[in-house]
Design a protein around this motif. Structure first.
Motif, short mmCIF file in Angstrom:
data_model
loop_
_atom_site.label_atom_id
_atom_site.label_comp_id
_atom_site.label_asym_id
_atom_site.label_seq_id
_atom_site.Cartn_x
_atom_site.Cartn_y
_atom_site.Cartn_z
N MET A 381 0.82 -1.21 0.00
CA MET A 381 0.00 0.00 0.00
C MET A 381 0.85 1.26 0.00
N ARG A 382 1.99 1.24 0.66
CA ARG A 382 2.87 2.42 0.63
C ARG A 382 3.45 2.63 -0.76
N ASN A 383 3.98 1.57 -1.35
CA ASN A 383 4.54 1.68 -2.70
C ASN A 383 3.49 2.10 -3.72
N TYR A 384 2.36 1.40 -3.72
CA TYR A 384 1.34 1.65 -4.72
C TYR A 384 0.66 3.00 -4.51
N PHE A 385 0.53 3.42 -3.23
CA PHE A 385 -0.03 4.73 -2.94
C PHE A 385 0.82 5.84 -3.58
N LEU A 386 2.14 5.77 -3.39
CA LEU A 386 2.99 6.82 -3.94
C LEU A 386 3.03 6.79 -5.46
N GLU A 387 2.99 5.59 -6.04
CA GLU A 387 2.90 5.51 -7.50
C GLU A 387 1.63 6.19 -7.99
N ALA A 388 0.50 5.90 -7.33
CA ALA A 388 -0.78 6.51 -7.74
C ALA A 388 -0.77 8.01 -7.46
N LEU A 389 -0.16 8.43 -6.36
CA LEU A 389 -0.09 9.86 -6.02
C LEU A 389 0.65 10.64 -7.10
N VAL A 390 1.80 10.12 -7.51
CA VAL A 390 2.60 10.79 -8.54
C VAL A 390 1.81 10.90 -9.84
N THR A 391 1.12 9.83 -10.20
CA THR A 391 0.37 9.81 -11.46
C THR A 391 -0.87 10.69 -11.40
N THR A 392 -1.63 10.59 -10.31
CA THR A 392 -2.89 11.33 -10.18
C THR A 392 -2.67 12.83 -10.13
N HIS A 393 -1.64 13.25 -9.41
CA HIS A 393 -1.42 14.69 -9.21
C HIS A 393 -0.31 15.24 -10.11
N HIS A 394 0.17 14.46 -11.05
CA HIS A 394 1.13 14.92 -12.06
C HIS A 394 2.38 15.52 -11.41
N ASP A 482 10.51 18.00 -6.07
CA ASP A 482 9.43 17.07 -5.76
C ASP A 482 9.97 15.82 -5.06
N LEU A 483 11.16 15.35 -5.47
CA LEU A 483 11.77 14.21 -4.78
C LEU A 483 12.06 14.57 -3.33
N ALA A 484 12.59 15.78 -3.09
CA ALA A 484 12.87 16.21 -1.72
C ALA A 484 11.60 16.29 -0.89
N CYS A 485 10.51 16.80 -1.48
CA CYS A 485 9.25 16.91 -0.75
C CYS A 485 8.71 15.53 -0.36
N ILE A 486 8.75 14.58 -1.28
CA ILE A 486 8.24 13.24 -0.99
C ILE A 486 9.14 12.52 0.01
N ASP A 487 10.45 12.66 -0.15
CA ASP A 487 11.36 12.03 0.82
C ASP A 487 11.14 12.58 2.22
N LEU A 488 10.93 13.89 2.33
CA LEU A 488 10.68 14.49 3.65
C LEU A 488 9.32 14.05 4.19
N TRP A 489 8.31 14.06 3.36
CA TRP A 489 6.96 13.73 3.82
C TRP A 489 6.89 12.28 4.31
N THR A 490 7.51 11.35 3.56
CA THR A 490 7.51 9.95 4.00
C THR A 490 8.58 9.69 5.04
N GLY A 491 9.62 10.53 5.09
CA GLY A 491 10.75 10.25 5.97
C GLY A 491 11.45 8.97 5.57
N ARG A 492 11.58 8.71 4.28
CA ARG A 492 12.13 7.44 3.80
C ARG A 492 13.45 7.11 4.49
N ALA A 493 13.50 5.96 5.14
CA ALA A 493 14.68 5.59 5.91
C ALA A 493 15.88 5.28 5.03
N ASP A 494 15.64 4.87 3.78
CA ASP A 494 16.74 4.50 2.89
C ASP A 494 16.83 5.42 1.68
N HIS A 495 16.45 6.68 1.87
CA HIS A 495 16.44 7.61 0.73
C HIS A 495 17.83 7.81 0.14
N GLU A 496 18.86 7.71 0.97
CA GLU A 496 20.22 7.96 0.49
C GLU A 496 20.78 6.76 -0.28
N LEU A 497 20.15 5.59 -0.16
CA LEU A 497 20.61 4.39 -0.85
C LEU A 497 19.84 4.15 -2.14
#
Length: 715
Positions: A381-394, A482-497
């Motif tokens: 749900m996390r992966n698919y939610f962000l995929e749909a978010l990117v697509t839906t909101h361009h 946009d990558l910075a905003c999504i990384d901050l919003w999710t707090g992705r633990a492995d964003h640097e990898l």
């Protein structure tokens, strides 16, 4: 040998043929070609045998399986091939340096595309679809030999019946470097077996009947293994299949090559009509020494490279197309250690895969595809939610499009997977429209396609705070922000990898970053800006640099404001999660039941609730943390958007839905609010504001309520 111009032109007009050589013209043409060529070739070197789809015949030290040809010196004197050239399908390679073929001897030449490895290595691969391979003399004009071959299947070779003779045959067992000698001439494939629909029944009593071509026998298996003349069971009559099974069958006839394979997976009351089915030899999957999915001390799932690809038959059930042969390997890094693993499918010549590849959509085909194994409903749900978010909101991000599908492996339900293209050069060229791309991966930006020279220039401009217009010529800053905003919003633990970026390798090509592996989020109250901004070395998405740059600073914060008010707004985001949960609930429950014993995970409903809780709490927490880090106080602006019949309102270029919006913004960071009257209406003014333009651009702390006034035009 030398050919006169008329005959040479005749040979160049030999057509390519289908894999099964049904056209009798092929037999006549290849016999004519060999007869005319060999008549004079006894004085020199001829092409003796050829393999354009090497699967298991030969592997080099790196595990690669190169194409090859065998040449034979039919003369009584040594021949030095230096200066001679091979040509096929518009490609050619000149033999550089001495390559002496002794009289009446054979020599192997590798068509692997690596001429730097030595004089025996040619600069291109042989087309598997067939072609006319020319051996041209040192004068660049005279044709010494010509060899026309059809579309080839894996490990099949074609050559002269005996060394240097005019007669030809297919070799089911290739003889690279060894004398050609065949007791039987083989020119055709047997016809494939067919299902006898008049006797086959699906349901409680499942009966499957096959029809064999005249003069042929059928060999079949029910455990996923490949049927061969040595392995399998002779078909004697209708099969009573009481359990789920995968049938693989071939026809075998005297003096013919084995037929194309019939492959059918039976689940419950018949063949699956959705999802993906895979059939493969269980030994290649779970054998201690050769299996790719083995636990314990051998841990074969950690092995990489082509040596750890296995042959499989895959069917995309909804397409209605027949199964196709592909390679299969374990995919991923950290996820390899989980019981449910991802697979990568490879459409390669060595596996006899279709030239067009595998379908990733109704219209797009790729050479490789990933069956992504989300470890549970939480990850899906996390992966698919962000995929749909990117697509839906361009959003200005690239994310691999995926299709959730059930997977059946050797007749067993294997769980819910997402079918997607790899984030490699083929997909990136497709989405960018470029002929070539530079692709870098990992925190060290290691090239996996092309070069990093342009990237070094772009990073230098970013680190020295170059003006925005200079940066924009090198980097797509909308994408990076946009990558910075999504990384901050999710707090992705492995964003640097999980870093991969690319640029079209052309004038004006700019660097963009790909969003992928998006399932490791931080707790809703974590101060992610503090963690990501205090890294001892700069790392993607370069948040400190974005905030320190005088122009990118405002652009970054304004973009965070608009995303928090639209795509990431709790009500909107929660509705998206609910729709994903409803659409995939049944398959998520089935996957949960399949893997719960081996990988205990929360059930789908619990995962959906946890995600909804995060969505409701995270925006306010993130804005407070960003305010504290930057020193910009938070303020609230109420924007009233009229009905669509009157007009529209855009915040930083993003359309706001009709209704009242309470937007959290940053003091001293101006935002742009634009009014667009509907057709037949005119903009009058902003209520309470002196600004007469349709674009209101102000420090949000100076605003309390924003409302555009529209009026209908008089007839």
């Amino acid at each position: 040998m030398r050919c006169d111009i008329d005959r040479r032109h005749l040979l160049l007009r030999v057509p390519f043929l289908s894999p099964y050589f049904a056209d009798v013209r092929f037999l006549l043409i290849i016999s004519l070609v060999l007869a005319t060529a060999v008549a004079e070739a006894q004085r020199g070197v001829v092409i003796n045998e050829l393999q354009a789809a090497n699967r298991n015949t030969y592997a080099d030290a790196e595990g690669n399986t190169p194409d090859w040809i065998e040449v034979y010196n039919a003369s009584s004197s040594p021949v030095d091939m230096a200066g001679m050239r091979f040509a096929v399908a518009g490609r050619q390679h000149v033999v550089e340096g001495p390559l002496v073929i002794a009289p009446k001897t054979l020599r192997l030449l590798w068509f692997d595309g690596h001429p730097e490895r030595g004089v025996e290595h040619m600069g291109f691969r042989l087309p598997r679809k067939g072609g006319t391979l020319l051996l041209v003399d040192k004068d660049g004009f005279s044709i010494t030999d010509v060899f026309t071959y059809p579309a080839m299947v894996g490990d099949l070779s074609v050559g002269r019946l005996n060394d240097g003779t005019r007669d030809w045959t297919f070799f089911t067992t290739a003889t690279p470097g060894a004398p050609n000698h065949a007791e039987v001439t083989i020119h055709t494939h047997a016809a494939a077996p067919m299902i006898d629909s008049s006797l086959s029944l699906y349901g409680t009593d499942r009966v499957l009947a096959l029809l064999a071509p005249e003069g042929a026998r059928i060999r079949y298996t029910l455990d996923g293994t490949e049927p061969t003349i040595e392995h399998g069971t002779d078909y004697q009559g209708p099969l009573d299949l009481t359990d789920d099974a995968v049938l693989r069958a071939r026809s075998f006839a005297p003096d013919q090559l084995p037929s194309k394979e019939l492959c059918l997976t039976l689940i419950d009351d018949g063949s699956p009509t959705e999802g993906i089915t895979l059939a493969m030899d269980p030994v290649g999957l779970v054998d201690d020494s050769t299996g790719i999915n083995v636990e314990g001390a051998w841990a074969n799932f950690s092995r990489r490279g082509r040596r750890w690809e296995r042959l499989a038959m895959v069917q995309f059930n909804a397409s209605g197309e027949a199964p196709i042969p592909v390679g299969i390997s374990i995919h991923g890094s950290g996820s390899r250690g989980l019981a449910k693993r991802s697979f990568k499918l490879h459409a390669r010549d060595r596996y006899d895969s279709p030239a067009k590849g595998m379908p990733l959509s109704d219209t797009q085909y790729f050479d490789e595809g990933i069956l992504r194994a989300d470890a549970g409903a939480h990850n899906f749900m996390r992966n698919y939610f962000l995929e749909a978010l990117v697509t839906t909101h361009h959003l200005a991000l690239d994310v691999q499009p995926s299709t959730p599908l059930p997977l059946y492996l050797n007749g067993s339900y294997w769980g819910m997977y997402r079918w997607m293209p790899p984030k490699d050069a083929q997909w990136l060229k497709r989405i960018s429209g470029a002929d070539a791309v530079d692709v870098l991966e990992g925190p060290a930006a290691v090239p996996c396609s092309g070069s990093d020279e342009h990237y070094k220039v772009a990073m230098d401009a970013l680190f020295r705070m170059a003006p925005l217009d200079s940066l924009e010529a090198l980097i797509d800053t909308d994408n990076l922000i946009d990558l910075a905003c999504i990384d901050l919003w999710t707090g992705r633990a492995d964003h640097e990898l999980n870093v991969r970026c690319y640029r079209p390798r052309e004038a004006g090509g700019r660097w963009r970053w790909i969003l992928f592996d998006m399932d490791l989020w931080a707790p809703a109250n974590e101060n992610s800006i503090q963690r990501m901004a205090l890294s001892p070395t700069p790392e993607t998405p370069f948040i400190p640099l974005l905030l320190e740059h005088p122009e990118l600073h405002r652009k970054f914060l304004a973009r965070l404001v608009v995303l928090a008010a639209t795509a990431l707004e709790p009500v909107s985001a929660t509705a998206l999660v609910d729709s994903i949960h409803r659409a995939n609930e049944a398959e998520l429950l089935a996957d949960h039941a399949r893997w719960q014993a081996e990988m205990p995970r929360p059930d789908p409903a619990t995962c959906a609730l946890a995600l909804r809780t995060f969505l409701s709490e995270r925006p306010a927490q993130l804005m407070r943390h960003m305010s504290a880090y930057t020193g910009h106080k938070l303020c609230t602006v109420t924007i009233e958007v009229p009905g669509a019949a009157d007009g529209q309102v855009l915040l930083e270029g993003v359309l706001l839905a009709p209704g009242t919006h309470r937007v959290t913004a940053f003091e001293d960071v101006p935002v742009s609010i634009e009014a667009k009257p509907a057709q037949g209406h005119s903009f009058i003014a902003w209520k309470g504001e002196a600004e007469e333009s349709t674009i209101l651009r102000k420090d949000p702390s100076k605003l309390r309520m924003v409302r555009p006034l529209f009026s209908a035009d008089l007839p």
